[in-house]
Design a protein around this motif. Structure first.
Motif, PDB file in Angstrom:
ATOM      1  N   ASP A  66       0.821  -1.217   0.000  1.00  0.00           N
ATOM      2  CA  ASP A  66       0.000   0.000   0.000  1.00  0.00           C
ATOM      3  C   ASP A  66       0.851   1.260   0.000  1.00  0.00           C
ATOM      4  O   ASP A  66       0.517   2.253  -0.638  1.00  0.00           O
ATOM      5  CB  ASP A  66      -0.939   0.019   1.217  1.00  0.00           C
ATOM      6  N   THR A  67       1.962   1.224   0.735  1.00  0.00           N
ATOM      7  CA  THR A  67       2.819   2.403   0.865  1.00  0.00           C
ATOM      8  C   THR A  67       3.625   2.688  -0.400  1.00  0.00           C
ATOM      9  O   THR A  67       3.739   3.834  -0.830  1.00  0.00           O
ATOM     10  CB  THR A  67       3.782   2.243   2.060  1.00  0.00           C
ATOM     11  N   PHE A  68       4.197   1.654  -0.997  1.00  0.00           N
ATOM     12  CA  PHE A  68       5.149   1.864  -2.088  1.00  0.00           C
ATOM     13  C   PHE A  68       4.656   1.404  -3.461  1.00  0.00           C
ATOM     14  O   PHE A  68       5.213   1.794  -4.468  1.00  0.00           O
ATOM     15  CB  PHE A  68       6.471   1.145  -1.784  1.00  0.00           C
ATOM     16  N   GLY A  69       3.625   0.568  -3.505  1.00  0.00           N
ATOM     17  CA  GLY A  69       3.267  -0.090  -4.751  1.00  0.00           C
ATOM     18  C   GLY A  69       2.228   0.589  -5.603  1.00  0.00           C
ATOM     19  O   GLY A  69       1.665  -0.057  -6.478  1.00  0.00           O
ATOM     20  N   ASN A  70       1.995   1.859  -5.396  1.00  0.00           N
ATOM     21  CA  ASN A  70       0.971   2.587  -6.146  1.00  0.00           C
ATOM     22  C   ASN A  70       1.149   2.387  -7.649  1.00  0.00           C
ATOM     23  O   ASN A  70       2.111   2.846  -8.248  1.00  0.00           O
ATOM     24  CB  ASN A  70       1.027   4.076  -5.791  1.00  0.00           C
ATOM     25  N   GLY A  71       0.185   1.675  -8.265  1.00  0.00           N
ATOM     26  CA  GLY A  71       0.218   1.475  -9.699  1.00  0.00           C
ATOM     27  C   GLY A  71       1.065   0.311 -10.172  1.00  0.00           C
ATOM     28  O   GLY A  71       1.108   0.018 -11.363  1.00  0.00           O
ATOM     29  N   ILE A  72       1.739  -0.374  -9.284  1.00  0.00           N
ATOM     30  CA  ILE A  72       2.589  -1.509  -9.647  1.00  0.00           C
ATOM     31  C   ILE A  72       1.851  -2.805  -9.300  1.00  0.00           C
ATOM     32  O   ILE A  72       1.372  -2.966  -8.179  1.00  0.00           O
ATOM     33  CB  ILE A  72       3.934  -1.484  -8.882  1.00  0.00           C
ATOM     34  N   THR A  73       1.772  -3.735 -10.240  1.00  0.00           N
ATOM     35  CA  THR A  73       1.197  -5.047  -9.944  1.00  0.00           C
ATOM     36  C   THR A  73       2.082  -5.723  -8.910  1.00  0.00           C
ATOM     37  O   THR A  73       3.298  -5.848  -9.106  1.00  0.00           O
ATOM     38  CB  THR A  73       1.124  -5.913 -11.215  1.00  0.00           C
ATOM     39  N   THR A  74       1.470  -6.141  -7.797  1.00  0.00           N
ATOM     40  CA  THR A  74       2.235  -6.711  -6.688  1.00  0.00           C
ATOM     41  C   THR A  74       1.633  -8.042  -6.262  1.00  0.00           C
ATOM     42  O   THR A  74       0.430  -8.151  -6.020  1.00  0.00           O
ATOM     43  CB  THR A  74       2.243  -5.761  -5.478  1.00  0.00           C
ATOM     44  N   TYR A  75       2.486  -9.030  -6.168  1.00  0.00           N
ATOM     45  CA  TYR A  75       2.132 -10.338  -5.626  1.00  0.00           C
ATOM     46  C   TYR A  75       2.780 -10.429  -4.246  1.00  0.00           C
ATOM     47  O   TYR A  75       3.828  -9.813  -4.010  1.00  0.00           O
ATOM     48  CB  TYR A  75       2.655 -11.463  -6.516  1.00  0.00           C
ATOM     49  N   THR A  76       2.177 -11.180  -3.356  1.00  0.00           N
ATOM     50  CA  THR A  76       2.775 -11.336  -2.033  1.00  0.00           C
ATOM     51  C   THR A  76       2.946 -12.811  -1.702  1.00  0.00           C
ATOM     52  O   THR A  76       2.093 -13.639  -2.031  1.00  0.00           O
ATOM     53  CB  THR A  76       1.938 -10.659  -0.933  1.00  0.00           C
ATOM     54  N   PHE A  77       4.062 -13.108  -1.063  1.00  0.00           N
ATOM     55  CA  PHE A  77       4.367 -14.457  -0.600  1.00  0.00           C
ATOM     56  C   PHE A  77       4.781 -14.366   0.859  1.00  0.00           C
ATOM     57  O   PHE A  77       5.663 -13.573   1.200  1.00  0.00           O
ATOM     58  CB  PHE A  77       5.510 -15.080  -1.404  1.00  0.00           C
ATOM     59  N   HIS A  78       4.151 -15.173   1.670  1.00  0.00           N
ATOM     60  CA  HIS A  78       4.514 -15.240   3.083  1.00  0.00           C
ATOM     61  C   HIS A  78       4.878 -16.685   3.376  1.00  0.00           C
ATOM     62  O   HIS A  78       4.067 -17.584   3.167  1.00  0.00           O
ATOM     63  CB  HIS A  78       3.357 -14.771   3.970  1.00  0.00           C
ATOM     64  N   LYS A  79       6.108 -16.906   3.839  1.00  0.00           N
ATOM     65  CA  LYS A  79       6.600 -18.266   4.027  1.00  0.00           C
ATOM     66  C   LYS A  79       7.114 -18.461   5.454  1.00  0.00           C
ATOM     67  O   LYS A  79       7.455 -17.498   6.144  1.00  0.00           O
ATOM     68  CB  LYS A  79       7.736 -18.551   3.046  1.00  0.00           C
TER      69      LYS A  79
END
Length: 159
Positions: free
Chosen positions: A85-98
């Motif tokens: 939310d803070t840095f990804g404005n307009g960038i497609t973002t996937y998240t992985f939590h391991k």
């Protein structure tokens, strides 16, 4: 090695520390310039092997290990959401939590996601602390199949 104009998938490894903001900011800025997508990765170390954590002197109820793992999982997901939310404005973002060894999980995720570039930060540890803990960034850089960009901890910029 891929040229800069072929870096379309950037994996940014973050942790719950103030240094991750530097790493994420740089990674997203690079993604914007390269028109790349981003995957944020957070890895929780496997908790200690005790079945519960408590201080008997404080008459606390024990915290059972699954509760600790669930709390870590929720915290990690909130971290990834906050960074996106803070840095990804307009960038497609996937998240992985391991859950696991950070070095191994970063390398595994980079391979599985077919990352073109991995971005990691460093705490800048030296001496005995570096000898004991090693550097996840250094280990990832040695073993990765794609380029690794290491963002140093710039203490001067934070103060």
């Amino acid at each position: 090695m891929k040229s800069l104009n072929k870096l379309h998938k950037i994996l940014i490894a973050v942790e719950d520390s103030r240094y991750s903001n530097q790493v994420a900011s740089y990674g997203y800025e690079l993604a914007r310039k390269l028109d790349a997508v981003v995957a944020l990765l957070h890895v929780n170390d496997i908790p200690v092997s005790t079945p519960y954590i408590t201080d008997p002197m404080l008459n606390e109820a024990p915290v059972v290990m699954p509760d600790v793992i669930q709390a870590q999982d929720e915290s990690g997901k909130k971290l990834l959401d906050r960074i996106a939310d803070t840095f990804g404005n307009g960038i497609t973002t996937y998240t992985f939590h391991k859950l696991g060894n950070p070095k191994e999980e970063i390398l595994l995720t980079a391979d599985e996601w077919e990352a073109d570039l991995v971005i990691v930060g460093t705490h800048g540890r030296t001496g005995f602390d570096h000898f004991i803990s090693g550097s996840v960034a250094e280990k990832v850089a040695r073993k990765a199949k794609c380029p690794v960009l290491i963002i140093p901890n710039n203490k001067d910029e934070e103060e």
